[in-house]
Design an enzyme around this catalytic site. Structure first.
Site, PDB file in Angstrom:
ATOM      1  N   HIS A   1      27.598 -13.864  32.484  1.00  0.00           N
ATOM      2  CA  HIS A   1      27.703 -15.326  32.504  1.00  0.00           C
ATOM      3  C   HIS A   1      28.640 -15.895  31.436  1.00  0.00           C
ATOM      4  CE1 HIS A   1      24.194 -14.772  35.033  1.00  0.00           C
ATOM      5  NE2 HIS A   1      24.198 -16.046  35.326  1.00  0.00           N
TER       6      HIS A   1
ATOM      7  N   GLY B   1      31.783 -14.897  38.224  1.00  0.00           N
ATOM      8  CA  GLY B   1      30.796 -14.642  39.263  1.00  0.00           C
ATOM      9  C   GLY B   1      29.924 -15.861  39.489  1.00  0.00           C
ATOM     10  N   HIS B   2      29.590 -16.558  38.418  1.00  0.00           N
ATOM     11  CA  HIS B   2      28.816 -17.803  38.522  1.00  0.00           C
ATOM     12  C   HIS B   2      29.752 -18.959  38.213  1.00  0.00           C
ATOM     13  CE1 HIS B   2      25.833 -20.868  38.314  1.00  0.00           C
ATOM     14  NE2 HIS B   2      24.806 -20.045  38.213  1.00  0.00           N
TER      15      HIS B   2
ATOM     16  N   HIS C   1      24.349 -17.842  46.767  1.00  0.00           N
ATOM     17  CA  HIS C   1      23.590 -18.516  45.730  1.00  0.00           C
ATOM     18  C   HIS C   1      23.903 -20.013  45.765  1.00  0.00           C
ATOM     19  CE1 HIS C   1      22.473 -19.578  41.545  1.00  0.00           C
ATOM     20  NE2 HIS C   1      21.716 -18.488  41.547  1.00  0.00           N
TER      21      HIS C   1
ATOM     22  N   GLU D   1      18.328 -16.769  45.742  1.00  0.00           N
ATOM     23  CA  GLU D   1      18.309 -18.152  45.236  1.00  0.00           C
ATOM     24  C   GLU D   1      19.273 -19.021  46.047  1.00  0.00           C
ATOM     25  OE1 GLU D   1      16.989 -18.081  40.682  1.00  0.00           O
ATOM     26  OE2 GLU D   1      19.065 -17.454  40.962  1.00  0.00           O
TER      27      GLU D   1
ATOM     28  N   GLU E   1      16.053 -24.949  44.626  1.00  0.00           N
ATOM     29  CA  GLU E   1      16.092 -24.999  43.163  1.00  0.00           C
ATOM     30  C   GLU E   1      16.528 -26.373  42.661  1.00  0.00           C
ATOM     31  OE1 GLU E   1      18.469 -22.828  39.482  1.00  0.00           O
ATOM     32  OE2 GLU E   1      18.422 -21.859  41.451  1.00  0.00           O
TER      33      GLU E   1
ATOM     34  N   CYS F   1      18.245 -27.072  40.081  1.00  0.00           N
ATOM     35  CA  CYS F   1      19.663 -27.022  39.724  1.00  0.00           C
ATOM     36  C   CYS F   1      20.564 -27.211  40.945  1.00  0.00           C
ATOM     37  CB  CYS F   1      19.995 -25.702  39.041  1.00  0.00           C
ATOM     38  SG  CYS F   1      19.586 -25.615  37.290  1.00  0.00           S
TER      39      CYS F   1
ATOM     40  N   CYS G   1      17.016 -22.868  33.148  1.00  0.00           N
ATOM     41  CA  CYS G   1      18.265 -23.578  33.422  1.00  0.00           C
ATOM     42  C   CYS G   1      18.035 -24.977  33.971  1.00  0.00           C
ATOM     43  CB  CYS G   1      19.117 -22.763  34.394  1.00  0.00           C
ATOM     44  SG  CYS G   1      18.282 -22.332  35.939  1.00  0.00           S
ATOM     45  N   CYS G   2      16.939 -25.185  34.702  1.00  0.00           N
ATOM     46  CA  CYS G   2      16.754 -26.452  35.410  1.00  0.00           C
ATOM     47  C   CYS G   2      16.427 -27.634  34.503  1.00  0.00           C
ATOM     48  CB  CYS G   2      15.688 -26.298  36.493  1.00  0.00           C
ATOM     49  SG  CYS G   2      16.149 -25.162  37.824  1.00  0.00           S
TER      50      CYS G   2
END
Length: 633
Positions: free
Chosen positions: A137, A188-189, A263, A315, A331, A333, A399-400
């Protein structure tokens, strides 16, 4: 049709004073922000910037929450910085300002001489930094740090964090690219793409836009970078745990993509950046891809609550019309990211359908992610629960909460959009906008009790008369809306979903808009197997649910007759004051102890009482459902 570039107002240009939103924003400021700071301190995420102490602790950082050092910790701190910075705009707070200065000084102290900035890889695995963008990340963290820096700079005028991220961005742009000695990689994210575009808008430096465009254009190219990267670190690319690059939307170039896959959070972050770049560059190919992807999501895979991503395993997305209720991931997020994308699409196209979805996500899936008090949170937002799915105080992957906090703290950026020629009202939130339009200083004040009542009032102050367009969104559900200017009725003939009033405006002008609010039944497409024979209830932008504590029958036994009247009633003492939907229902009853019989169960009269989905799970544990059985009579 070509439109003048439309942008959200700056944080400093909007003041929210709204009966619905202000208590939630105050809970965010007074409770959520300090709770987040305390938890980040408790688990070690803040102390991680003391690199020597962090490295010495290795992987034993406190076990109170079963948390070990995480590759994405920097992002959680960054989102808190962004939320706290936005809060300072409307609520100056010297103590919070000093707290921000302290955290930012720690970050600056942890930055490496070459500009690299990631606590985990600097302290724990320095030999592995920038070797696995597929799974790790680093660029994602960098994106959130950049966004935090932009908001902190806009809120305070300080460049302390902005200087850090500009150095980091220059370092990364030397590593990644198509030039000699560079790596043709990308994250990747996704996150850094939209962050770099925000940095470009804040600084005017074209290199940030160019770097964002590189990441977007490079994604999904052949040969796939993640395979090259895996071979370089001695791994077999075929051993990729997710099994497909659809997981991170890297299966094909973005301009060729037409289905939302993988995702969910990664997807909407990418699409938000694509829309932003399309607006900045006038890129028709990116815009067309965004419109295709939007249509796919909203036609096939979007929950009625504005949530997306039905599957916990990735996810994210599965297949069209797969929308399970009790196992919905949805989610928080992802709904936050959907709001990011929707706002940008509304500005790019001038079409209110995007703002309609933004509103749906904000009032439902986003708000359900935090308790009314502001101290407990949801990662997943199911549409059905047996009473065991509860909000939590903290999570191994938190994270949320800070993502939701930064969105709420910057809500003013979502209410309006402004160009040189018009002002667009996307959300009906009591607020005051100060902006320059058509070369004149405008103060537009909005008042009302939305979403409980549909009467919305606007008043204008201008330094001198000015001609421009005022665009008022007419939600798709608002049949029979009425509109007047200074008491004179105006025709409501929406253009791309907006009522457009173009005239010479004067100080003291008043605009009155009425959006009829009545309980509505909402049905899913017949191809959604989980919702066949079911109905959901709505009131304005709010999706409703039933909780067991309010009913006189088990939720699975209740049916709402198709012809039964539904009524709305505001209850000031329930859940902070909400409008409930009530109506006659029927409930199955048991007449025998036998598990199975040859005759259908008889029914008895019952009542159904529904509350907004946004406030579910704020009382005792109890079953909940959004979708109810519907009977013919």
């Amino acid at each position: 049709m070509t439109r003048t570039l439309t942008l959200p107002p700056a944080l400093t240009q909007v003041r929210v004073h709204d009966a619905f939103w202000s208590p939630r924003l105050e809970a965010n400021r007074a409770c959520t922000l300090p709770v987040l700071h305390g938890k980040l301190q408790e688990v070690g995420a803040l102390d991680a910037f003391d690199l020597d102490a962090y490295a010495e602790r290795g992987i034993t950082i406190p076990k109170t929450h079963h948390v070990t050092p995480q590759m994405w910790w920097d992002s959680d701190v960054a989102k808190w910085i962004e939320a706290a910075s936005a809060s300072l705009v409307t609520h100056p707070d010297p103590a919070l300002d000093a707290q921000l200065d302290d955290v930012i000084a720690r970050i600056a102290g942890a930055q490496q001489p070459d500009g690299y900035m990631n606590t985990y890889f600097t302290a724990i695995e320095p030999d592995r930094k920038l070797t696995n963008e597929r799974d790790w990340h680093e660029l994602y963290n960098a994106g959130h740090l950049i966004e935090a820096a932009v908001t902190h700079y806009q809120a305070t005028g300080k460049t302390s964090l902005l200087d850090v991220v500009e150095r980091y961005a220059r370092f990364l742009s030397g590593v990644y690219g198509t030039g000699q000695g560079q790596r043709p990689g990308y994250p990747g994210h996704e996150e850094i793409e939209l962050a770099l575009l925000r940095l470009y808008h804040a600084t005017g430096r074209r290199e940030h836009l160019d770097f964002a465009r590189y990441f977007i254009d490079q994604r999904g190219q052949f040969p796939n970078y993640f395979e090259t990267e895996a071979l370089a670190r001695g791994d077999n690319p075929q051993d990729f745990w997710a099994g497909t690059y659809e997981y991170m939307q890297a299966h094909q170039p973005v301009r060729e993509q037409s289905q939302v896959v993988g995702h969910a959070v990664r997807a909407v972050y990418l699409y938000a950046a694509m829309a932003d770049l399309a607006a900045a560059d006038g890129d028709a190919g990116l815009r067309a891809a965004c419109e295709r992807l939007w249509d796919d999501l909203t036609r096939h895979s979007l929950y009625v609550t504005g949530g997306l991503g039905p599957s916990a395993s990735n996810e994210g997305m599965t297949r069209p019309y797969d929308l399970p209720n009790d196992s919905a991931y949805a989610e928080t997020c992802a709904a936050v990211g959907l709001a990011f994308w929707a706002r940008r699409m509304a500005a790019l196209t001038g079409d209110a359908k995007y703002a309609d979805v933004m509103e749906r996500a904000l009032y439902n899936n986003v708000l359900s992610g935090v308790s009314l008090a502001g101290d407990r949170f949801l990662y997943e937002n199911p549409l059905e629960s047996d009473g065991t799915h509860r909000r939590w105080a903290w999570h191994a992957c938190p994270c949320c909460p800070p993502n939701l906090a930064r969105l709420l703290a910057s809500l003013g950026e979502y209410v309006y959009a402004v160009s040189a020629q018009d002002v667009t009202v996307n959300l009906y939130v009591g607020s005051t906008l100060s902006a320059d339009v058509a070369g004149h200083a405008l103060t537009l004040t909005q008042e009302g009790a939305y979403p409980w009542r549909g009467d919305v009032h606007f008043s204008m102050e201008l330094d001198s008369p000015a001609t421009f367009a005022l665009r008022l969104r007419i939600p798709a559900w608002a049949q029979g809306a009425t509109l007047s200017v200074n008491g004179e009725a105006q025709a409501v003939t929406p253009q791309q979903g907006y009522a457009v009033l173009t005239r010479e405006w004067h100080s003291g002008d008043r605009i009155d808009l009425t959006l009829p609010l009545v309980p509505r039944r909402v049905y899913a497409h017949p191809a959604v197997p989980q919702d066949a024979g079911l109905v959901s209830l709505a009131y304005g932008p709010l999706v409703y649910c039933v909780e067991g504590v309010d009913q006189d029958a088990a939720l699975h036994a209740l049916s709402v007759p198709r012809g039964a009247a539904l009524s709305a009633r505001f209850d000031p003492d329930l859940l902070g004051g909400v409008t409930v939907i009530e109506g006659d229902a029927v409930a199955d009853t048991a007449t025998t102890a036998d598990l199975y019989t040859d005759v259908p169960p008889p029914t008895r009269p019952a009542r159904v009482t529904a509350i907004p989905y946004a406030v579910w799970d704020n009382r005792e544990p109890t079953p909940m459902r959004v979708w109810l059985r519907e009977s013919a009579r």
